[in-house]
Structures are given as C-alpha cells and as structure tokens.
Design a protein around this motif. Structure first.
Motif, PDB file in Angstrom:
ATOM      1  N   TRP A 130      30.806 -11.814  58.318  1.00 40.29           N
ATOM      2  CA  TRP A 130      30.861 -13.250  58.613  1.00 40.29           C
ATOM      3  C   TRP A 130      31.971 -13.549  59.614  1.00 40.29           C
ATOM      4  O   TRP A 130      31.770 -14.322  60.561  1.00 40.29           O
ATOM      5  CB  TRP A 130      31.099 -14.012  57.316  1.00 40.29           C
TER       6      TRP A 130
ATOM      7  N   ASP B  34      32.110 -10.355  53.996  1.00 46.53           N
ATOM      8  CA  ASP B  34      33.156 -11.196  54.567  1.00 46.53           C
ATOM      9  C   ASP B  34      33.499 -10.734  55.976  1.00 46.53           C
ATOM     10  O   ASP B  34      33.674 -11.565  56.879  1.00 46.53           O
ATOM     11  CB  ASP B  34      34.407 -11.164  53.689  1.00 46.53           C
TER      12      ASP B  34
ATOM     13  N   LYS C  70      31.018 -12.415  63.037  1.00 47.43           N
ATOM     14  CA  LYS C  70      30.033 -13.331  63.614  1.00 47.43           C
ATOM     15  C   LYS C  70      30.707 -14.575  64.169  1.00 47.43           C
ATOM     16  O   LYS C  70      30.371 -15.047  65.268  1.00 47.43           O
ATOM     17  CB  LYS C  70      29.004 -13.714  62.544  1.00 47.43           C
ATOM     18  N   GLN C  71      31.682 -15.116  63.424  1.00 45.97           N
ATOM     19  CA  GLN C  71      32.385 -16.310  63.899  1.00 45.97           C
ATOM     20  C   GLN C  71      33.206 -16.004  65.148  1.00 45.97           C
ATOM     21  O   GLN C  71      33.272 -16.831  66.074  1.00 45.97           O
ATOM     22  CB  GLN C  71      33.296 -16.866  62.797  1.00 45.97           C
TER      23      GLN C  71
END
Length: 283
Positions: free
Chosen positions: A18, A15, A21-22
C-alpha cells in the motif's frame, strides 16, 4: 501465538504494498505538476490573461460588499472587514479548485463518452486518481495569491490577530471544505457513466459555489443547512474565517473531518459502481 505472528507477517507485505502504491501515485502527481509548469512557460500569455480575469472577478466580488456596507456598519454580526476576509478565502478556495480540480472534471464527459477511459483503465495506476488529478492549471494559482492578499488585508482591517491554534483550525477546515467541494463536483461528474453529458450539472455546481462569497448567516436557515451538509461550501469559506477570528470551537473541525472522510468514501464507491456499468465507448 503462531497464528498472531502469521497474521502480522501477512499484514506487513500488504502494508508495504500500500505504501509503495501511494509513493508511486505521489511521484506520478509530481510529474503532472512538472508538465503543467512546462506547459505554462510555453504559453505565458495564458498566465497574465488568467491573472487579469481573476482580478476582475475579485473586484466584482468586493464591489457589492462595499456598496452594502456603505449604508451600515454591520450585517448579522459581520463587519465590512470580516466579509472582505471571507471574499479572500473564497478566492483562495476557488483558485485551488480551478487549478487542480476543474481541468480534470470538465473533461469527464469526454473521457467516458469518447472512449478515452479505455486507455486509462489499462494503466498500472488508479483510474480515479489519474482522471481527477491528471491536469493542472498553474495560472489559476495567481488567483490563490490574490486571495491571500485580500484575506490578509481583511484581517488587518478587522484588527484580528489569530493565534497558532486559530490558524490550524482554519487550515483544517479549509482543507476539509476543499475536499468536500471536490467530492461533490466529482460525484456530479461521475454521473457521466449514466448520462450523455454532465456539463449542465457542472454549470449548476459553479453557480452554487458562488454562495461561498457571503457569510452563512446571510441566508435563511434552510439554505444554511443546505450549504453546510448537502453542498458544504460553508466549510471552505465561512467556517475558516470564523476560526481565524477565534469564534469557532473544535466541534466544526471534527465535523468537517468526518464529513470529508464519508464524502471521499461515497465518491469512491460511486466511481467503482460506474466502472461496473461502463461499456467501452471505443469498441
């Protein structure tokens, strides 16, 4: 219990990765935007030319409406003021598409056939994100501003005072419609992995989107179905205007969200399929 804790501990790093990365993609997009602003300041004439062209196009969209309603007060339940509101919504959506989507998808053939995709694939960022959001045309936002003005004028003339829930419905539907139109155009552009040029397909898209200038009920039933599900321009123009008038429930909103999720997923799958079949054009 130990297995549950282990699974939870395993998910947490994923999580965090992710989210990181966003955030990286968001920072990159802000850089794209800053570069676009700098480019626009170097070419001020481009801004005023785009504004002038946009106003001419807006006028050409309103003139047929004025001519039509010069002979009648209402067409299929739509008054002149309501259709003018729709023209404003159309101008807003097409302005956003021209600012954030068109500059990228119009380059897709060159990216794939001339080998520019090779360098993008080496970057530590999603290639689809980079190729579909890299370029921004700030001048096209002037058309968004003029569309907002026309939309407000239409609402005032029609005597509509939308409440906050109506506005929320309209915004969600417009967002879903924009995503749906962008995904349809993206799918057409990604065919460049298998075709020598997709420019003719892009021309077809631009002609089809013109249907958004008119209420959905102006078209035959078969065309309405096409403009709602196959080429969902209705979610970008007709439905948001109906929501502002309080004539739409939450079912179309839920349908728009569901369609947008499905469309984004399918386009992502198409991009990955295209990458698997891609042979470097520069090698």
């Amino acid at each position: 219990m130990t297995d549950l804790r282990t699974n939870a501990d395993h998910r947490q790093p994923l999580d965090r990765h992710w989210l990181a990365k966003q955030r990286r993609h968001l920072r990159l997009w802000r850089r794209f935007l800053a570069q676009a602003v700098v480019r626009e300041t170097h070419y001020r004439a481009h801004f005023f030319t785009t504004l002038l062209v946009g106003l001419v196009q807006l006028g050409l969209g309103i003139v047929p409406i004025l001519l039509l309603f010069g002979f009648t007060q209402e067409v299929h339940g739509w008054s002149r003021a309501e259709v003018i509101t729709l023209v404003g919504a159309y101008q807003i959506i097409t302005g956003l598409m021209a600012a954030f989507v068109a500059p990228n998808l119009q380059r897709m053939t060159a990216y794939i056939t001339e080998g520019e995709l090779d360098s993008v694939l080496l970057r530590p960022v999603s290639s689809q994100f980079y190729l579909t959001l890299r370029w921004i045309d700030i001048a096209e936002l002037s058309n968004v501003a003029s569309g907002i003005v026309v939309l407000v004028i239409g609402l005032v003339q029609s005597g509509v005072s939308p409440n906050p829930l109506d506005v929320l419905q309209a915004l969600v539907l417009a967002a879903c419609g924009s995503v749906l139109l962008a995904t349809v155009w993206s799918a057409m552009s990604f065919l460049a992995f298998w075709l020598q040029s997709v420019n003719p397909i892009g021309a077809i898209y631009l002609n089809l989107v013109e249907a958004g200038r008119y209420p959905l009920v102006f078209f035959p039933v078969a065309v309405r179905t096409f403009l709602t599900f196959a080429f969902p321009v209705a979610f970008a123009t007709t439905f948001p205007v109906q929501a502002l008038a309080g004539d739409l429930g939450w079912t179309p909103v839920a349908g728009g969200i569901a369609l947008a999720v499905v469309a984004v997923t399918l386009v992502r799958m198409l991009w990955r399929r295209g990458l698997r079949s891609y042979a470097s054009a520069s090698s």
